[in-house]
Design an enzyme around this catalytic site. Structure first.
Site, PDB file in Angstrom:
ATOM      1  N   HIS A 307       0.861  -1.188   0.000  1.00 28.09           N
ATOM      2  CA  HIS A 307       0.000   0.000   0.000  1.00 28.09           C
ATOM      3  C   HIS A 307       0.887   1.225   0.000  1.00 28.09           C
ATOM      4  O   HIS A 307       1.943   1.241   0.619  1.00 28.09           O
ATOM      5  CB  HIS A 307      -0.902   0.020   1.248  1.00 28.09           C
ATOM      6  CG  HIS A 307      -2.057   0.964   1.109  1.00 28.09           C
ATOM      7  ND1 HIS A 307      -1.946   2.307   1.370  1.00 28.09           N
ATOM      8  CD2 HIS A 307      -3.319   0.756   0.726  1.00 28.09           C
ATOM      9  CE1 HIS A 307      -3.111   2.885   1.164  1.00 28.09           C
ATOM     10  NE2 HIS A 307      -3.963   1.979   0.752  1.00 28.09           N
ATOM     11  N   ASP A 364      -7.990  -4.983  -0.367  1.00 29.84           N
ATOM     12  CA  ASP A 364      -8.459  -5.787  -1.503  1.00 29.84           C
ATOM     13  C   ASP A 364      -8.246  -7.276  -1.309  1.00 29.84           C
ATOM     14  O   ASP A 364      -8.939  -8.091  -1.922  1.00 29.84           O
ATOM     15  CB  ASP A 364      -7.749  -5.327  -2.778  1.00 29.84           C
ATOM     16  CG  ASP A 364      -8.183  -3.912  -3.126  1.00 29.84           C
ATOM     17  OD1 ASP A 364      -7.348  -3.003  -3.045  1.00 29.84           O
ATOM     18  OD2 ASP A 364      -9.371  -3.735  -3.405  1.00 29.84           O
TER      19      ASP A 364
HETATM   20  C1  SDX Z   1      -6.028   0.431  -2.969  1.00 29.37           C
HETATM   21  O1  SDX Z   1      -4.185   4.833  -1.827  1.00 29.37           O
HETATM   22  C2  SDX Z   1      -5.187   4.249  -1.332  1.00 29.37           C
HETATM   23  O2  SDX Z   1      -5.648   4.581  -0.255  1.00 29.37           O
HETATM   24  C3  SDX Z   1      -5.779   3.131  -2.175  1.00 29.37           C
HETATM   25  C4  SDX Z   1      -6.817   2.271  -1.477  1.00 29.37           C
HETATM   26  C5  SDX Z   1      -8.100   3.036  -1.237  1.00 29.37           C
HETATM   27  O3  SDX Z   1      -8.859   2.632  -0.343  1.00 29.37           O
HETATM   28  O4  SDX Z   1      -8.397   3.968  -2.032  1.00 29.37           O
HETATM   29  O5  SDX Z   1      -6.317   1.819  -0.226  1.00 29.37           O
HETATM   30  C6  SDX Z   1      -7.198   1.052  -2.306  1.00 29.37           C
HETATM   31  O6  SDX Z   1      -5.729   0.809  -4.078  1.00 29.37           O
HETATM   32  C7  SDX Z   1      -5.203  -0.602  -2.223  1.00 29.37           C
HETATM   33  C8  SDX Z   1      -3.970  -1.088  -3.057  1.00 29.37           C
HETATM   34  C9  SDX Z   1      -4.456  -2.181  -4.022  1.00 29.37           C
HETATM   35  N1  SDX Z   1      -3.391  -2.533  -4.975  1.00 29.37           N
HETATM   36  C10 SDX Z   1      -2.813  -3.764  -4.952  1.00 29.37           C
HETATM   37  O7  SDX Z   1      -3.028  -4.619  -4.098  1.00 29.37           O
HETATM   38  C11 SDX Z   1      -1.846  -4.005  -6.125  1.00 29.37           C
HETATM   39  C12 SDX Z   1      -0.552  -4.632  -5.588  1.00 29.37           C
HETATM   40  N2  SDX Z   1       0.165  -3.585  -4.819  1.00 29.37           N
HETATM   41  C13 SDX Z   1       1.215  -2.849  -5.509  1.00 29.37           C
HETATM   42  O8  SDX Z   1       0.921  -2.568  -6.846  1.00 29.37           O
HETATM   43  C14 SDX Z   1       1.727  -1.673  -4.673  1.00 29.37           C
HETATM   44  O9  SDX Z   1       1.922  -2.157  -3.413  1.00 29.37           O
HETATM   45  C15 SDX Z   1       0.917  -0.407  -4.584  1.00 29.37           C
HETATM   46  C16 SDX Z   1       0.616   0.158  -5.930  1.00 29.37           C
HETATM   47  C17 SDX Z   1      -0.350  -0.630  -3.850  1.00 29.37           C
HETATM   48  C18 SDX Z   1       1.741   0.597  -3.770  1.00 29.37           C
HETATM   49  O10 SDX Z   1       2.794   0.942  -4.589  1.00 29.37           O
HETATM   50  P1  SDX Z   1       3.972   1.847  -4.016  1.00 29.37           P
HETATM   51  O11 SDX Z   1       3.749   2.457  -2.705  1.00 29.37           O
HETATM   52  O12 SDX Z   1       4.322   2.747  -5.142  1.00 29.37           O
HETATM   53  O13 SDX Z   1       5.014   0.754  -3.745  1.00 29.37           O
HETATM   54  P2  SDX Z   1       6.378   0.741  -4.375  1.00 29.37           P
HETATM   55  O14 SDX Z   1       6.211   0.530  -5.829  1.00 29.37           O
HETATM   56  O15 SDX Z   1       7.115   1.931  -3.906  1.00 29.37           O
HETATM   57  O16 SDX Z   1       6.965  -0.601  -3.734  1.00 29.37           O
HETATM   58  C19 SDX Z   1       8.007  -0.547  -2.808  1.00 29.37           C
HETATM   59  C20 SDX Z   1       8.723  -1.877  -3.000  1.00 29.37           C
HETATM   60  C21 SDX Z   1       9.183  -2.075  -4.435  1.00 29.37           C
HETATM   61  O17 SDX Z   1      10.317  -2.935  -4.389  1.00 29.37           O
HETATM   62  P3  SDX Z   1      11.820  -2.231  -4.337  1.00 29.37           P
HETATM   63  O18 SDX Z   1      11.876  -1.303  -5.512  1.00 29.37           O
HETATM   64  O19 SDX Z   1      11.887  -1.528  -3.012  1.00 29.37           O
HETATM   65  O20 SDX Z   1      12.781  -3.412  -4.455  1.00 29.37           O
HETATM   66  O21 SDX Z   1       7.814  -2.959  -2.726  1.00 29.37           O
HETATM   67  C22 SDX Z   1       7.641  -3.728  -3.902  1.00 29.37           C
HETATM   68  C23 SDX Z   1       8.079  -2.867  -5.065  1.00 29.37           C
HETATM   69  O22 SDX Z   1       8.510  -3.677  -6.135  1.00 29.37           O
HETATM   70  N3  SDX Z   1       6.210  -4.050  -3.963  1.00 29.37           N
HETATM   71  C24 SDX Z   1       5.743  -5.272  -4.223  1.00 29.37           C
HETATM   72  C25 SDX Z   1       4.342  -5.156  -4.121  1.00 29.37           C
HETATM   73  N4  SDX Z   1       4.016  -3.880  -3.810  1.00 29.37           N
HETATM   74  C26 SDX Z   1       5.181  -3.203  -3.721  1.00 29.37           C
HETATM   75  N5  SDX Z   1       6.361  -6.436  -4.533  1.00 29.37           N
HETATM   76  C27 SDX Z   1       5.558  -7.513  -4.751  1.00 29.37           C
HETATM   77  N6  SDX Z   1       4.189  -7.470  -4.656  1.00 29.37           N
HETATM   78  C28 SDX Z   1       3.561  -6.316  -4.355  1.00 29.37           C
HETATM   79  N7  SDX Z   1       2.220  -6.275  -4.259  1.00 29.37           N
END
Ligand code: SDX
Length: 427
Positions: A307, A364
């Site tokens: 998140h 989710d």
């Molecule tokens: C919602 O914002 C809100 O409030 C949204 C929401 C609402 O109520 O409106 O809460 C609803 O959208 C919840 C989120 C639902 N999305 C997912 O479940 C999709 C999977 N999650 C990812 O796509 C991701 O975690 C995000 C998009 C939710 C958050 O992205 P960020 O904060 O930009 O995370 P990041 O890309 O900075 O990740 C940090 C690290 C990265 O690795 P490094 O570069 O540090 O090596 O964590 C990794 C990312 O690759 N990472 C994941 C991951 N999420 C982040 N690795 C594997 N699986 C994942 N799900």
């Protein structure tokens, strides 16, 4: 000592002072509204991760502590003591309703739950396999044509009417399109049923048979709607506010919000969770996909994990996990899907890759499993997210309209393109 920060440009020693604005909860903010005229520079904040885009009194989130409050009430207390319509009323009216107020509010929503019959013809414009989110986005934009062509909504009574109408019509639009897409007869809202129960009734009923609706199913769906009601300035709410800042029709703002929510990184993740669990298929396959999720060169991500704000367990996911366990004790859920989900959660909560990046289950993860157990078609999961989020979006839009000066949202950029085109003189 002044409540400000001083910035020093180390290239020339110039200093600039910016005021600090204090919050009632959470971080203070540095007011950089005059940053460009003062310094001649822009600030850069990819994805606005460190930027506050507005003042708001609606929802507070503490990502580190896993706190979510709506107008001061914790989500845990609301989930334990109230229903979805209590929270809708709280978001829109800035206070929880008395018993009498809730009674009239329910009645007002019931009488607004029908849609103009001409809207139904819209459904036939879509191909059979149209994604329901595309249809819903079009329907909400179309609704704007039935209400107030002029955009000058300038009083709270009008705002509230627009909000009640949209909250009331979303379940009908969602259920009607589903029935239309399946070739089933449309089932109209039954004014003797509650808001949440009515949706399941419109989805499941047939003229020739008694609809089978368990109390626990209505309770579980009500929880899912409540836990999606609002969530501060997420991508889709920021979209609603951005479109609202141009003084567009509120329903075009909400339609834009639906478009933003649809993405699998945002509200489309609940559909992504189930599709991913079904693709993984068995507990034996989980390790392979965990490896893919950890591989920086692999775009695969675990849906329902991570998140932007919560670097702790999403408090909504915790409430939904309890609800999920209560639900599956009474209705059957795909055992195998649950085993795969439990195995993924068990690994993710212990594996250093996830723990070091604070990747916990988000709203989710469990809402996907609950909606699956309620036999909601997977491609409608984000539609249910919209149904829950509409009151939050409308509350945020109303707050924007009530604020004295609406500044049109207009960020700048770090330009890295060509200084000038050498071809200009040769063309
Ligand atoms: C919602 O914002 C809100 O409030 C949204 C929401 C609402 O109520 O409106 O809460 C609803 O959208 C919840 C989120 C639902 N999305 C997912 O479940 C999709 C999977 N999650 C990812 O796509 C991701 O975690 C995000 C998009 C939710 C958050 O992205 P960020 O904060 O930009 O995370 P990041 O890309 O900075 O990740 C940090 C690290 C990265 O690795 P490094 O570069 O540090 O090596 O964590 C990794 C990312 O690759 N990472 C994941 C991951 N999420 C982040 N690795 C594997 N699986 C994942 N799900």
């Amino acid at each position: 000592m002044s409540n400000s920060v001083t910035l020093t440009d180390n290239r020339n020693g110039k200093q600039y002072e910016f005021p600090i604005l204090d919050s009632t909860l959470g971080p203070s903010v540095i007011d950089i509204s005059n940053f460009y005229p003062t310094t001649g520079m822009f600030t850069f904040d990819r994805g606005y991760t460190s930027t506050a885009m507005c003042r708001s009194k609606i929802t507070f989130i503490d990502g580190e502590k896993g706190i979510l409050k709506h107008r001061g009430y914790s989500i845990e207390w609301l989930a334990e003591n109230k229903n979805f319509l209590d929270v809708v009323y709280l978001l829109l009216n800035k206070k929880l309703p008395t018993k009498e107020e809730l009674g009239s509010f329910k009645q007002e929503l019931k009488t607004r739950s029908f849609i103009n019959e001409k809207m139904i013809r819209l459904f036939s414009a879509f191909p059979d396999k149209a994604h329901p989110m595309a249809v819903l986005q079009a329907c909400v934009a179309t609704l704007s044509t039935y209400y107030s062509r002029d955009m000058n909504f300038d009083n709270p009574i009008e705002y509230m009417e627009l909000a009640k109408r949209l909250v009331a019509k979303m379940p009908t639009l969602a259920a009607f399109y589903y029935r239309h897409s399946m070739g089933y007869p449309l089932i109209y809202p039954d004014l003797d049923r509650g808001f949440t129960e009515n949706f399941l009734y419109m989805m499941r009923s047939f003229p020739h048979s008694r609809v089978d609706l368990k109390r626990i199913e209505v309770k579980a769906l009500d929880s899912v709607l409540m836990l999606h009601a609002d969530h501060e300035q997420n991508a889709s709410t920021t979209t609603v506010r951005t479109v609202g800042s141009t003084h567009s029709h509120p329903y075009s703002c909400i339609s834009a919000g639906i478009g933003a929510l649809w993405g699998h990184a945002h509200g489309g993740a609940n559909e992504g969770v189930i599709k991913q669990l079904e693709m993984i298929g068995t507990v034996e396959n989980v390790d392979k996909y965990i490896k893919k999720a950890k591989d920086k060169n692999d775009p695969f991500r675990l849906m329902g994990f991570g998140h932007r704000v919560y670097k702790n367990y999403d408090p909504r996911a915790r409430v939904l996990k309890k609800m999920r366990d209560e639900l599956i004790s009474e209705i059957d859920i795909d055992e195998n899907l649950l085993k795969v989900a439990n195995r993924i959660e068990e690994i993710a909560l212990n594996d250093d890759y996830f723990v070091s990046r604070n990747l916990y289950p988000n709203v989710d993860f469990n809402s996907g499993l609950i909606l699956k157990a309620l036999k909601i078609p997977t491609d409608m999961f984000a539609v249910l997210f919209v149904m829950g989020r509409v009151p939050g979006w409308m509350a945020q839009w109303m707050e924007l309209k009530e604020q004295d000066t609406i500044k049109i949202v207009r960020p700048r950029q770090l330009y890295i393109g060509p200084k000038d085109s050498l071809n200009e003189n040769n063309e």
